[in-house]
Design a protein around this motif. Structure first.
Motif, PDB file in Angstrom:
ATOM      1  N   MET A   1      48.853  70.645  29.679  1.00 40.59           N
ATOM      2  CA  MET A   1      48.983  69.340  30.302  1.00 40.59           C
ATOM      3  C   MET A   1      50.221  68.645  29.747  1.00 40.59           C
ATOM      4  SD  MET A   1      44.993  68.017  30.498  1.00 40.59           S
ATOM      5  CE  MET A   1      45.382  66.630  29.561  1.00 40.59           C
ATOM      6  N   ALA A   2      50.812  67.829  30.603  1.00 40.24           N
ATOM      7  CA  ALA A   2      51.966  67.029  30.198  1.00 40.24           C
ATOM      8  C   ALA A   2      51.948  65.742  31.017  1.00 40.24           C
ATOM      9  CB  ALA A   2      53.263  67.791  30.425  1.00 40.24           C
ATOM     10  N   VAL A   3      52.419  64.644  30.416  1.00 37.09           N
ATOM     11  CA  VAL A   3      52.474  63.348  31.096  1.00 37.09           C
ATOM     12  C   VAL A   3      53.871  62.779  30.908  1.00 37.09           C
ATOM     13  CG1 VAL A   3      51.489  61.032  31.229  1.00 37.09           C
ATOM     14  CG2 VAL A   3      50.032  62.950  30.611  1.00 37.09           C
ATOM     15  N   ASN A   4      54.458  62.246  31.997  1.00 38.23           N
ATOM     16  CA  ASN A   4      55.772  61.614  31.871  1.00 38.23           C
ATOM     17  C   ASN A   4      55.632  60.092  31.810  1.00 38.23           C
ATOM     18  OD1 ASN A   4      55.467  60.734  34.526  1.00 38.23           O
ATOM     19  ND2 ASN A   4      57.081  62.017  35.355  1.00 38.23           N
ATOM     20  N   ALA A   5      56.743  59.385  31.699  1.00 36.33           N
ATOM     21  CA  ALA A   5      56.735  57.928  31.558  1.00 36.33           C
ATOM     22  C   ALA A   5      56.282  57.213  32.824  1.00 36.33           C
ATOM     23  CB  ALA A   5      58.122  57.439  31.156  1.00 36.33           C
ATOM     24  N   ASN A   7      53.648  57.956  34.434  1.00 37.86           N
ATOM     25  CA  ASN A   7      52.210  58.212  34.500  1.00 37.86           C
ATOM     26  C   ASN A   7      51.851  59.325  35.473  1.00 37.86           C
ATOM     27  OD1 ASN A   7      51.348  56.371  32.536  1.00 37.86           O
ATOM     28  ND2 ASN A   7      51.596  54.701  34.004  1.00 37.86           N
ATOM     29  N   VAL A   8      52.714  60.329  35.571  1.00 36.07           N
ATOM     30  CA  VAL A   8      52.408  61.537  36.325  1.00 36.07           C
ATOM     31  C   VAL A   8      51.936  62.577  35.317  1.00 36.07           C
ATOM     32  CG1 VAL A   8      53.342  63.409  37.731  1.00 36.07           C
ATOM     33  CG2 VAL A   8      54.072  61.062  38.131  1.00 36.07           C
ATOM     34  N   MET A   9      50.727  63.085  35.531  1.00 33.05           N
ATOM     35  CA  MET A   9      50.180  64.096  34.638  1.00 33.05           C
ATOM     36  C   MET A   9      50.221  65.447  35.342  1.00 33.05           C
ATOM     37  SD  MET A   9      46.483  64.390  32.751  1.00 33.05           S
ATOM     38  CE  MET A   9      45.523  64.701  34.220  1.00 33.05           C
ATOM     39  N   PHE A  10      50.664  66.442  34.631  1.00 33.42           N
ATOM     40  CA  PHE A  10      50.706  67.826  35.129  1.00 33.42           C
ATOM     41  C   PHE A  10      49.635  68.632  34.413  1.00 33.42           C
ATOM     42  CE2 PHE A  10      51.918  72.160  34.158  1.00 33.42           C
ATOM     43  CZ  PHE A  10      52.026  72.679  35.428  1.00 33.42           C
ATOM     44  N   THR A  11      48.929  69.465  35.178  1.00 30.84           N
ATOM     45  CA  THR A  11      47.997  70.411  34.579  1.00 30.84           C
ATOM     46  C   THR A  11      48.336  71.804  35.092  1.00 30.84           C
ATOM     47  OG1 THR A  11      46.387  70.046  36.370  1.00 30.84           O
ATOM     48  CG2 THR A  11      46.105  68.763  34.362  1.00 30.84           C
ATOM     49  N   GLY A  12      48.272  72.772  34.198  1.00 30.39           N
ATOM     50  CA  GLY A  12      48.511  74.162  34.561  1.00 30.39           C
ATOM     51  C   GLY A  12      47.336  75.003  34.116  1.00 30.39           C
ATOM     52  N   ALA A  13      47.003  76.009  34.884  1.00 32.47           N
ATOM     53  CA  ALA A  13      45.817  76.819  34.602  1.00 32.47           C
ATOM     54  C   ALA A  13      46.197  78.271  34.346  1.00 32.47           C
ATOM     55  CB  ALA A  13      44.849  76.731  35.781  1.00 32.47           C
ATOM     56  N   ASP A  14      45.213  79.039  33.884  1.00 32.35           N
ATOM     57  CA  ASP A  14      45.460  80.445  33.575  1.00 32.35           C
ATOM     58  C   ASP A  14      45.583  81.324  34.810  1.00 32.35           C
ATOM     59  OD1 ASP A  14      42.839  80.387  34.361  1.00 32.35           O
ATOM     60  OD2 ASP A  14      42.057  81.463  32.634  1.00 32.35           O
ATOM     61  N   MET A  18      48.722  74.772  39.694  1.00 32.59           N
ATOM     62  CA  MET A  18      49.428  73.622  39.142  1.00 32.59           C
ATOM     63  C   MET A  18      48.946  72.369  39.860  1.00 32.59           C
ATOM     64  SD  MET A  18      53.202  75.386  39.185  1.00 32.59           S
ATOM     65  CE  MET A  18      54.039  73.884  38.866  1.00 32.59           C
ATOM     66  N   GLY A  19      48.675  71.332  39.123  1.00 35.87           N
ATOM     67  CA  GLY A  19      48.234  70.079  39.722  1.00 35.87           C
ATOM     68  C   GLY A  19      49.034  68.914  39.183  1.00 35.87           C
ATOM     69  N   PHE A  20      49.349  67.976  40.060  1.00 37.62           N
ATOM     70  CA  PHE A  20      50.032  66.749  39.671  1.00 37.62           C
ATOM     71  C   PHE A  20      49.099  65.592  39.970  1.00 37.62           C
ATOM     72  CE2 PHE A  20      53.351  69.810  40.286  1.00 37.62           C
ATOM     73  CZ  PHE A  20      54.229  69.545  39.260  1.00 37.62           C
ATOM     74  N   ARG A  31      49.151  69.856  44.709  1.00 35.13           N
ATOM     75  CA  ARG A  31      48.654  71.087  44.109  1.00 35.13           C
ATOM     76  C   ARG A  31      49.510  72.237  44.600  1.00 35.13           C
ATOM     77  NH1 ARG A  31      46.081  75.507  44.134  1.00 35.13           N
ATOM     78  NH2 ARG A  31      44.407  76.031  42.742  1.00 35.13           N
ATOM     79  N   LEU A  32      49.938  73.095  43.678  1.00 38.71           N
ATOM     80  CA  LEU A  32      50.716  74.276  44.024  1.00 38.71           C
ATOM     81  C   LEU A  32      50.219  75.469  43.224  1.00 38.71           C
ATOM     82  CD1 LEU A  32      54.123  73.040  42.667  1.00 38.71           C
ATOM     83  CD2 LEU A  32      53.527  72.656  44.974  1.00 38.71           C
ATOM     84  N   ASP A  33      50.714  76.622  43.561  1.00 39.39           N
ATOM     85  CA  ASP A  33      50.448  77.829  42.787  1.00 39.39           C
ATOM     86  C   ASP A  33      51.782  78.404  42.348  1.00 39.39           C
ATOM     87  OD1 ASP A  33      47.618  77.958  42.960  1.00 39.39           O
ATOM     88  OD2 ASP A  33      47.817  78.607  45.037  1.00 39.39           O
ATOM     89  N   SER A  34      51.876  78.718  41.070  1.00 42.94           N
ATOM     90  CA  SER A  34      53.086  79.325  40.538  1.00 42.94           C
ATOM     91  C   SER A  34      53.169  80.767  41.002  1.00 42.94           C
ATOM     92  CB  SER A  34      53.063  79.256  39.016  1.00 42.94           C
ATOM     93  OG  SER A  34      54.237  79.811  38.493  1.00 42.94           O
TER      94      SER A  34
END
Length: 95
Positions: A1-5, A7-14, A18-20, A31-34
């Motif tokens: 997970m990562a959050v920018n200034a 307030n957009v949070m990114f989540t990545g899964a195994d 990918m989710g924003f 939502r996307l797929d890598s």
């Protein structure tokens, strides 16, 4: 997970998902797929780490297929091309 200034949070899964998210409301707006590197197995689509750069506009991911990918915002995106179909409920759900 990562959050920018912003307030957009990114989540990545195994599995490469990918989710924003909007950090404040908890709404997932994209939502996307890598994609795995050519020659890699589909099981190597996982995202191990993620971080926004200092500007908060680009996302850097380290993935299971031994790649580092840099993602940027779609400059051509509009409300018409990426509609936001979100109807928040004031009711609490019971599970």
């Amino acid at each position: 997970m990562a959050v920018n200034a912003d307030n957009v949070m990114f989540t990545g899964a195994d599995n490469g998902a990918m989710g924003f998210w909007d950090w404040k409301s908890g709404h997932q707006f994209q939502r996307l797929d890598s994609l795995v590197q050519p020659g890699s197995l589909d099981s190597e689509a996982g995202i191990f780490c993620a971080e926004f750069d200092k500007t908060g506009l680009r996302l850097i991911t380290g993935e299971a297929d031994k790649t580092i990918k840099i993602w940027k915002e779609d400059d051509q995106a509009t409300p018409e091309t990426h509609p936001l179909d979100w109807k928040p409920s004031l009711m609490r759900k019971r599970y």
